[in-house]
Design a protein around this motif. Sequence first.
Motif, PDB file in Angstrom:
ATOM      1  N   SER A 110       0.827  -1.215   0.000  1.00 21.80           N
ATOM      2  CA  SER A 110       0.000   0.000   0.000  1.00 21.80           C
ATOM      3  C   SER A 110       0.855   1.255   0.000  1.00 21.80           C
ATOM      4  O   SER A 110       0.461   2.280  -0.559  1.00 21.80           O
ATOM      5  CB  SER A 110      -0.944  -0.001   1.208  1.00 21.80           C
ATOM      6  OG  SER A 110      -0.237   0.191   2.407  1.00 21.80           O
ATOM      7  N   ARG A 115      -2.900   2.477  -2.032  1.00 24.08           N
ATOM      8  CA  ARG A 115      -3.947   1.792  -1.268  1.00 24.08           C
ATOM      9  C   ARG A 115      -4.897   1.037  -2.216  1.00 24.08           C
ATOM     10  O   ARG A 115      -5.338  -0.075  -1.926  1.00 24.08           O
ATOM     11  CB  ARG A 115      -4.765   2.780  -0.439  1.00 24.08           C
ATOM     12  CG  ARG A 115      -4.040   3.906   0.292  1.00 24.08           C
ATOM     13  CD  ARG A 115      -2.760   3.558   0.973  1.00 24.08           C
ATOM     14  NE  ARG A 115      -2.298   4.645   1.834  1.00 24.08           N
ATOM     15  CZ  ARG A 115      -1.070   4.770   2.281  1.00 24.08           C
ATOM     16  NH1 ARG A 115      -0.142   3.879   1.933  1.00 24.08           N
ATOM     17  NH2 ARG A 115      -0.732   5.767   3.079  1.00 24.08           N
ATOM     18  N   LYS A 116      -5.216   1.639  -3.343  1.00 19.09           N
ATOM     19  CA  LYS A 116      -6.155   1.040  -4.283  1.00 19.09           C
ATOM     20  C   LYS A 116      -5.629  -0.279  -4.838  1.00 19.09           C
ATOM     21  O   LYS A 116      -6.362  -1.286  -4.886  1.00 19.09           O
ATOM     22  CB  LYS A 116      -6.442   2.023  -5.421  1.00 19.09           C
ATOM     23  CG  LYS A 116      -7.364   1.480  -6.500  1.00 19.09           C
ATOM     24  CD  LYS A 116      -7.628   2.532  -7.575  1.00 19.09           C
ATOM     25  CE  LYS A 116      -8.446   1.954  -8.727  1.00 19.09           C
ATOM     26  NZ  LYS A 116      -8.729   2.989  -9.759  1.00 19.09           N
ATOM     27  N   THR A 134      -5.529  -2.212   4.892  1.00 17.67           N
ATOM     28  CA  THR A 134      -5.561  -1.221   3.818  1.00 17.67           C
ATOM     29  C   THR A 134      -6.908  -0.511   3.728  1.00 17.67           C
ATOM     30  O   THR A 134      -6.962   0.708   3.491  1.00 17.67           O
ATOM     31  CB  THR A 134      -5.238  -1.874   2.460  1.00 17.67           C
ATOM     32  OG1 THR A 134      -4.016  -2.600   2.556  1.00 17.67           O
ATOM     33  CG2 THR A 134      -5.105  -0.809   1.375  1.00 17.67           C
ATOM     34  N   TYR A 147      -7.376   3.502   3.681  1.00 20.17           N
ATOM     35  CA  TYR A 147      -7.911   4.207   2.506  1.00 20.17           C
ATOM     36  C   TYR A 147      -9.073   5.106   2.911  1.00 20.17           C
ATOM     37  O   TYR A 147      -9.149   6.278   2.515  1.00 20.17           O
ATOM     38  CB  TYR A 147      -8.369   3.178   1.473  1.00 20.17           C
ATOM     39  CG  TYR A 147      -8.950   3.770   0.201  1.00 20.17           C
ATOM     40  CD1 TYR A 147      -8.142   4.050  -0.898  1.00 20.17           C
ATOM     41  CD2 TYR A 147     -10.307   4.042   0.099  1.00 20.17           C
ATOM     42  CE1 TYR A 147      -8.668   4.584  -2.064  1.00 20.17           C
ATOM     43  CE2 TYR A 147     -10.850   4.576  -1.056  1.00 20.17           C
ATOM     44  CZ  TYR A 147     -10.023   4.851  -2.141  1.00 20.17           C
ATOM     45  OH  TYR A 147     -10.574   5.387  -3.286  1.00 20.17           O
ATOM     46  N   GLU A 159      -7.168   6.790  -6.285  1.00 16.84           N
ATOM     47  CA  GLU A 159      -6.203   6.468  -5.239  1.00 16.84           C
ATOM     48  C   GLU A 159      -6.400   7.437  -4.064  1.00 16.84           C
ATOM     49  O   GLU A 159      -7.048   8.478  -4.207  1.00 16.84           O
ATOM     50  CB  GLU A 159      -4.788   6.572  -5.811  1.00 16.84           C
ATOM     51  CG  GLU A 159      -3.655   6.215  -4.870  1.00 16.84           C
ATOM     52  CD  GLU A 159      -3.826   4.862  -4.226  1.00 16.84           C
ATOM     53  OE1 GLU A 159      -4.275   4.833  -3.060  1.00 16.84           O
ATOM     54  OE2 GLU A 159      -3.527   3.837  -4.869  1.00 16.84           O
ATOM     55  N   SER A 160      -5.861   7.085  -2.912  1.00 17.44           N
ATOM     56  CA  SER A 160      -5.911   7.975  -1.743  1.00 17.44           C
ATOM     57  C   SER A 160      -5.224   9.301  -2.065  1.00 17.44           C
ATOM     58  O   SER A 160      -4.083   9.319  -2.557  1.00 17.44           O
ATOM     59  CB  SER A 160      -5.199   7.302  -0.564  1.00 17.44           C
ATOM     60  OG  SER A 160      -4.732   8.264   0.355  1.00 17.44           O
TER      61      SER A 160
END
Length: 581
Positions: free
Chosen positions: A91, A96-97, A140, A144, A209-210
């Motif tokens: 991650s 994270r995704k 994760t 996220y 994504e984050s």
Amino acid sequence: MVEGGVSKAGRTEFTECWRTTWKTPYIMRLALSAGIGGLLFGYDTGVISGALLYIRDDFKAVDRKTWLQETIVSMAVAGAILGAAFGGWISDKFGRKISILAADILFFVGAIVMAVSHSPWMIIVGRIFVGLGVGMASMTAPLYISEASPHRIRGALVSTNGFLITGGQFLSYLINLAFTHTKGTWRWMLGVAGVPALVQFILMLSLPESPRWLYRKGKVDEAKSILQRIYPTEEVEEEMQALKSSVDEEMALQGFVGEGSLLSKVRQALSYPVFRRGLYAGITVQVAQQFVGINTVMYYSPSIIQFAGFASNRTALALSLITSGLNAIGSIISMCFVDRYGRRRLMIISLIGIITCLVVLSIVFFQASASAPPIGKAESAHFGGNSTCFGYIQAPDASSWNCMQCLQKASHCAFCSNGANRFSPGACLASNDELKTACRAESRTWYTKGCPSKVGFLAVVLLGLYIIMYSPGMGTVPWIVNSEIYPLRYRGIGGGIAAVANWTSNLIVSETFLTLTEALGSAGTFLLFAGFSFIGLVFIFFLVPETKGLQFEEVEKMLENGFTPCSCSKNGGGSKDEGSA
């Protein structure tokens, strides 16, 4: 996201969450899509408890070998340890995704392998795959959600992950019940687990994504475009400035280490006092969460209910559904109160209740064991001389045996209740399908795990109270604490280490529970968990600070100065802005 914005005094984060997500539904879409990882986590925890009852019926080796039952349950936990360990690194390096998508693939593959298994060892392989996915998702998904949430509703949104964990457990018990009379019972129970993994994989493909991870990787424009979908226009620039300040400060303090190895990053993180103090707190709450014995209830709930004297698989599953439902309700309570009363206070209250329930539960199981129906010599001989349990025949004190001694002292024996009154003397017989059929043909009940008990229902009530005390505090709060206690640069590593500690503790508990019940009895085992819970209460009191209402940089500053229980009570756990608003 967490920087910027001021929490209003007197308003719970849960109320603010509904107001904010009503205006900006995209936030809830992010949280719920990522939170399916929690659903996977919960489903796997709950489904094996019911499936194991029918796996034992199909594979006699599993029924006769306690260690094989424990291995089937705990190999998912072993896989989760590896998944959590590498999930933190993945991650941080890939995002994270990507970590969540990889978890979905592993979970889906594992579910299919289990569904088509033709031997116990193939089930174990599938459990390892599922565990890898669950371990990655367990650390994760809340990370996220936390990084894609405004700080004023961060706790409530991360709690949705906890709610989906308990919701997944409840769903698994419903599905277990639905397939009890279907051909291939346990195959359907375990195979259906691939559906939510597939759904999350599809949903996550369309999500970003984050924003914090993107900014940390230098993708400032992408991070800003996501913030524009999360925050009102007038707050976006303020959030970007706060994020820039937070990242710059960390890089100035720690220096930039580029693409070092995982081991070097762990070493560097451990050399940072703020990270170490956060890690002490993170590991403490995760280990305590497991050693209160929760997953003995989740993994073995139907078996525990059979210990209490309910012999039917379907009855045990139905009563387990009640405890699972209470767990889901408790997570909703946590969402309502975690940002009003604080993380630390909820955990302490939760542990006090857990200890009380476990002590009383051990007393109930002791009473159930002591008052079990005696063994009748004539009853045992009723089914023929060769049918009586060999251990009972050879025992020098056989005349003093009761049902519990028949099940615990003798090998491969079962208790067939009295036909007129199940609390009257019954038969201690060899455990096999022929005698089980003969026993039931006379309208008697066949017991292999527990005995007829007048206090059995009280044990189920206490299990429910235990869940009610566990779920709002120790159920969801440890994951919230771990999503906000670490410095940004090491958040993935910190969360991964703490998740490994959680899963390692889970492995120890799940791999030893049935063995402990054989060695100590149900009463002694639950009393042991009460002792562990007390130790956890002491550690949390001295090591875990309050993070309610604090922005991430405020948490870091608090840890820089060190934490003591006295300072926590003085500060009240809220931020300066919150206190002065």
